[in-house]
Design an enzyme around this catalytic site. Structure first.
Site, PDB file in Angstrom:
ATOM      1  N   THR A 564       0.869  -1.186   0.000  1.00 38.89           N
ATOM      2  CA  THR A 564       0.000   0.000   0.000  1.00 38.89           C
ATOM      3  C   THR A 564       0.903   1.232   0.000  1.00 38.89           C
ATOM      4  OG1 THR A 564      -0.094   0.100   2.420  1.00 38.89           O
ATOM      5  CG2 THR A 564      -1.839  -1.171   1.297  1.00 38.89           C
ATOM      6  N   GLN A 849      10.747  -1.170  -2.288  1.00 42.45           N
ATOM      7  CA  GLN A 849       9.755  -0.444  -1.492  1.00 42.45           C
ATOM      8  C   GLN A 849       9.521   0.873  -2.224  1.00 42.45           C
ATOM      9  OE1 GLN A 849      12.174  -0.641   2.164  1.00 42.45           O
ATOM     10  NE2 GLN A 849      10.433  -1.695   3.133  1.00 42.45           N
ATOM     11  N   THR A 850       8.536   0.843  -3.135  1.00 42.80           N
ATOM     12  CA  THR A 850       8.357   1.967  -4.058  1.00 42.80           C
ATOM     13  C   THR A 850       7.962   3.259  -3.345  1.00 42.80           C
ATOM     14  OG1 THR A 850       6.055   1.290  -4.446  1.00 42.80           O
ATOM     15  CG2 THR A 850       7.745   0.448  -5.957  1.00 42.80           C
ATOM     16  N   CYS A 851       7.298   3.131  -2.199  1.00 41.65           N
ATOM     17  CA  CYS A 851       6.890   4.348  -1.481  1.00 41.65           C
ATOM     18  C   CYS A 851       8.103   5.169  -1.058  1.00 41.65           C
ATOM     19  CB  CYS A 851       6.068   3.996  -0.240  1.00 41.65           C
ATOM     20  SG  CYS A 851       4.537   3.135  -0.622  1.00 41.65           S
ATOM     21  N   PHE A 852       9.199   4.462  -0.735  1.00 51.27           N
ATOM     22  CA  PHE A 852      10.405   5.132  -0.221  1.00 51.27           C
ATOM     23  C   PHE A 852      11.545   5.127  -1.226  1.00 51.27           C
ATOM     24  CE2 PHE A 852       8.123   3.051   3.301  1.00 51.27           C
ATOM     25  CZ  PHE A 852       7.701   4.187   3.974  1.00 51.27           C
TER      26      PHE A 852
END
EC number: 2.3.2.26
Length: 885
Positions: A564, A849-852
């Site tokens: 998410t 971890q694409t969000c970060f």
């Protein structure tokens, strides 16, 4: 009604001609005084029939010399100040008290002539009572031993009033002021009854003014408010309170200041429509306080109150539009007082701009704008046919004001040039990259430039001067935009100087039109999407949401997948746009010359939901821009111009329909004789179309089939052809897209595009046009668990250099959920990229971890194994997954 009158035991000693002559002289004195500059006029706040300024005497009780025409200057200067009287004249009916100035050797008839100018009651119908005795017209005031601040009573035939209680309250105010003035301060007098303070009376007066209700119309309560305030002014209360404020006694001065501030605040507390009725009284306070001192704090408060009233009325006028109302009239009648305040604030702006320690305050700039807008409105209204104005302007209404505004414009323009030079020097060689050094005192420079730009529009050559200044100071201008333009600011004017700005500035201005996405997860719009039914489910989630619900942000999750957060959202935007602009779909057509560009498909109506999908697409694109996500799809020039509500020319269709462009170009450039001799090539005013295999002929105008194209009408033919083909045929589709875009933007769509070029919009949708630079990529990457000198890191960058452009973008997508980078390169990302070492078996595939912006892999033992693993995840079907539960 008729008042009781004293018996007339004597004949008047002056005939009617004598009375008329006295009134004529009094009126002439009034006109002469009105044309005397404030700096030349002695202070006399009580005189409404003559202009005056403060006499620099030690006590306000001392009398002041009268300002008159040059012919009476010598005479007035020789008069002894001790002969000057200030008298309180009370009407026996109506509860009004006036302040009248006279000389001791003036006759009673001359005194009556003065009162007549205020009461409008004929002299022959007035009688004066002093100490219970009726005064005879032919005697002087000294004959009756009338002293300074004496109270006289005026009796005669008077009109009835509709507001007797308000008149009584006003009379009480005048009584209290007179009592304090004569008694040397409230502390030296017996106490007044409860409720008899000036502030209580002012509050009581405003409590009587009716407020809006269902029974009264707007005009009813506005008219009633005007009547109440006329009672206040006609009784000289403003002059009385200013006199109290100018007293040498601190108690009197404090009371006067408090009462005036209470009145001003009470005006601002009235409903918006009624605030305009306060103009005359606040203007009167401004005139009187200006004579005390321009730099007086109370005068500044009064001027600011007038500015606030103007702001309120201007907003009401803007809402009313072109329909002329009483509010429009009020703005036009503010008159010279408005210009004086504007001029004073212009001087203040000039002083604050050159101050090295302090810059202009936002409050002062706001009030500067408040006075400029109605002044500009008045000039536009009365001189619209002359704008842009060529100076000098002779024998025209507002001649003096127009000339003075031009001088203020020139002075502020020169001052702003000096200020911009200082900013440029401060920024140094780094330019806009050095905006962190920008001083807060420069925060109002753009707002002042906005007013200067508005002033320039009135004059021939004015706009060119502003353009020249801004073009010569592009660096500080852009720095001001990037540093100080915030969400919610009115910055539409900057689009007039778009050529002086950079892409970063234009993007910033456009992005400030979007709402600020909230970080509160409780307010985010949640979506749970099945990848196998991506478009249909996304359509349901977005189309059925309220615009306000989408403003709060999006929380995205794919069914049966672990991840998410922002990275998942970025991937969702990319995948949805891939579906919407897919050649397999019916919504958009791909440009023949540039496969990245799309325009609405007139044949999309084969889908019964096509209009809903265009609105959905508008929402998705606006949301992607709001979340700073590059989706990869570009719009062709014609579609962009339609969204910006600009006219489409022949050159604009060049890349959209090259065949039509070449045909139209040939028609327009063909020799007229040859064209007509060949009967216009057999063309008529029709457009032949084909949709889904069905051919159709559409007339471009009435009787188009029978109207031949000739050398004389061929330009009309081309314009109609372009309009029908590129505007009319898709107007409904563009309208629906704009509606969806507007749902997210919440301001007119053309406002967004006004700030941009097509190339800017390309950069916001797709990012940079150049191939990905591995060197730039590496320069913006940091490490955790690895060192930059480790061989695995060296291998990683060598492998990337060997990959194709599409493989690199797939790696980038796996790493960040985006295949595209901003126009400014990797430095434009919201964060650095990171490579993390994971302590897993050395043959494990990389994870992310694409969000970060984190790419994670183990310490691969060989370059070959690392390359094999990286090429595996560079495949689209692998890079577009977050793993299964």
């Amino acid at each position: 009604m008729t008042l009781s009158r004293f018996s007339d035991n004597h004949k008047r000693k002056f005939d009617d001609n004598g009375v008329v002559d006295i009134l004529h002289r009094m009126k002439r004195h009034e006109v002469d005084a009105d044309h005397t500059s404030p700096s030349q006029q002695p202070f006399n706040p009580w005189r409404s029939d003559e202009n005056s300024a403060q006499n620099r005497s030690s006590s306000p009780e001392e009398s002041c010399s009268s300002s008159s025409s040059s012919s009476s200057t010598t005479e007035s200067s020789t008069r002894s100040e001790s002969t000057r009287l200030q008298l309180f004249v009370r009407m026996m009916s109506g509860g009004k008290t006036m302040v009248i100035h006279a000389e001791k050797n003036d006759t009673v008839l001359e005194l009556l002539a003065r009162t007549s100018l205020k009461t409008k009651i004929p002299v022959m119908e007035q009688r004066v009572i002093y100490k219970g005795k009726q005064l005879e017209d032919q005697h002087s005031l000294s004959y009756y031993s009338i002293e300074q601040d004496s109270s006289l009573h005026l009796v005669g035939r008077m009109r009835s009033t509709a507001h007797p209680v308000a008149c009584q309250v006003v009379d009480d105010i005048m009584y209290i002021v007179s009592r304090m003035h004569r008694g040397g301060g409230e502390n030296n007098l017996p106490p007044l009854p409860r409720g008899m303070s000036i502030n209580e009376k002012v509050s009581s007066f405003f409590s009587m003014i009716p407020v809006e209700n269902d029974e009264n119309s707007n005009e009813d309560y506005i008219h009633s408010t005007e009547n109440y305030l006329k009672i206040f002014t006609s009784s000289s209360v403003p002059a009385a309170l200013v006199m109290l404020y100018s007293s040498s006694l601190e108690t009197n001065r404090s009371c006067g200041e408090s009462s005036i501030m209470l009145f001003l605040n009470s005006c601002l507390s009235l409903p918006d429509n009624q605030q305009s009725c306060c103009f005359p009284v606040v203007l009167e306070f401004c005139r009187l306080l200006r004579r005390v001192s321009l730099h007086n704090k109370l005068y500044g408060s009064c001027r600011n109150t007038l500015g606030s009233l103007l702001e309120t009325v201007q907003e009401l006028v803007d809402k009313a539009g072109t329909t002329f109302t009483s509010l429009h009239y009020r703005l036009l009648t503010v008159g010279e007082e408005n210009f004086l305040c504007f001029s004073e604030l212009a001087n203040l702006m000039d002083q604050q701009l050159v101050d090295d320690n302090l810059g202009p305050s936002s409050y002062d700039v706001q009030k500067f704008s408040s006075f400029w807008r109605p002044l500009r409105y008045a000039i536009d209204f009365q001189l619209s046919s002359l704008i842009p104005i060529a100076l000098p302007l002779r024998s025209t209404v507002l001649e003096a004001e127009v000339g003075r505004v031009w001088q203020i414009f020139g002075r502020l323009l020169n001052t702003m040039n000096i200020c911009m030079l200082k900013i440029e020097s401060k920024l140094g060689g780094r330019g806009v990259a050095n905006t962190e050094t920008m001083a807060l005192k420069w925060g109002q420079y753009l707002n002042i430039l906005k007013i200067v730009s508005s002033m320039s529009e009135l004059y021939q050559g004015g706009k060119e001067q502003v353009v020249s200044l801004i073009n010569s100071r592009k660096v500080p201008f852009c720095a001001l935009i990037l540093k100080f333009v915030k969400r919610g600011d009115d910055h539409a004017w900057i689009s007039e100087y778009k050529e002086a700005t950079t892409f970063e500035c234009r993007r910033h201005l456009a992005m400030m039109l979007f709402p600020d996405g909230k970080e509160d997860y409780e307010e985010m719009h949640e979506m749970l999407i099945d990848r196998s039914n991506l478009l249909a489910e996304s359509f349901e989630y977005i189309s059925k949401a309220s615009p306000g619900g989408l403003h709060g942000g999006l929380f995205m999750e794919f069914k049966n997948e672990e991840a998410t957060g922002p990275g998942v959202l970025r991937e969702w935007f990319y995948l949805v746009c891939q579906e919407l602009f897919s050649p397999k779909g019916s919504l958009f057509l791909r440009s023949a010359d540039d496969c990245r560009r799309f325009s609405p498909n007139p044949a999309s109506k084969v889908d019964p939901l096509h209009l809903d999908y265009f609105k959905f697409t508008g929402r998705v694109i606006a949301l992607a821009l709001m979340h700073n996500v590059q989706v990869g799809a570009l719009f062709d020039r014609v579609f962009y111009l339609q969204l910006a509500e600009q006219t489409i020319s022949l050159e604009d269709i060049k890349d959209t329909d090259r065949i039509m462009y070449n045909s139209c170009k040939q028609i327009l450039e063909m020799d007229p004789v040859f064209f007509d001799s060949n009967a216009g090539l057999g063309l008529t005013f029709v457009l032949e179309t084909e949709e889904l295999g069905k051919r159709d002929t559409i007339e471009l105008k009435k009787d188009g089939k029978s109207t031949a194209v000739s050398s004389e009408n061929r330009e009309e033919y081309v314009k109609l052809l372009i309009s029908k083909r590129f505007t009319t045929s898709v107007s409904e589709l563009v309208k629906k897209f704009s509606e969806g875009f507007f749902d997210i933007l919440s301001v007119p769509v053309q406002s967004f595009f006004r700030h941009l070029h097509l190339e800017d919009f390309d950069g916001m949708l797709r990012g940079g046009e150049n191939q990905i630079s591995v060197d730039d990529w590496r320069a913006h990457t940091e490490y955790n668990g690895f060192k930059e000198t480790d061989r695995q890191i060296d291998w990683f960058w060598k492998i990337l250099r060997k990959m194709t452009e599409e493989e690199r973008r797939s790696i980038l997508f796996f790493w960040t959920s985006s295949k595209f980078i901003p126009v400014e390169g990797f430095r434009g990302l919201s964060s650095k990229l990171y490579i993390y070492r994971i302590h897993e078996p050395n043959d494990r595939l990389p994870t992310s971890q694409t969000c970060f912006y984190r790419l994670c892999f183990p310490k691969y033992p060989t370059l070959g194994l690392m390359e094999q693993r990286l090429r595996f995840i560079a495949q689209d079907h692998v890079s577009s997954s977050f793993g299964k539960w």
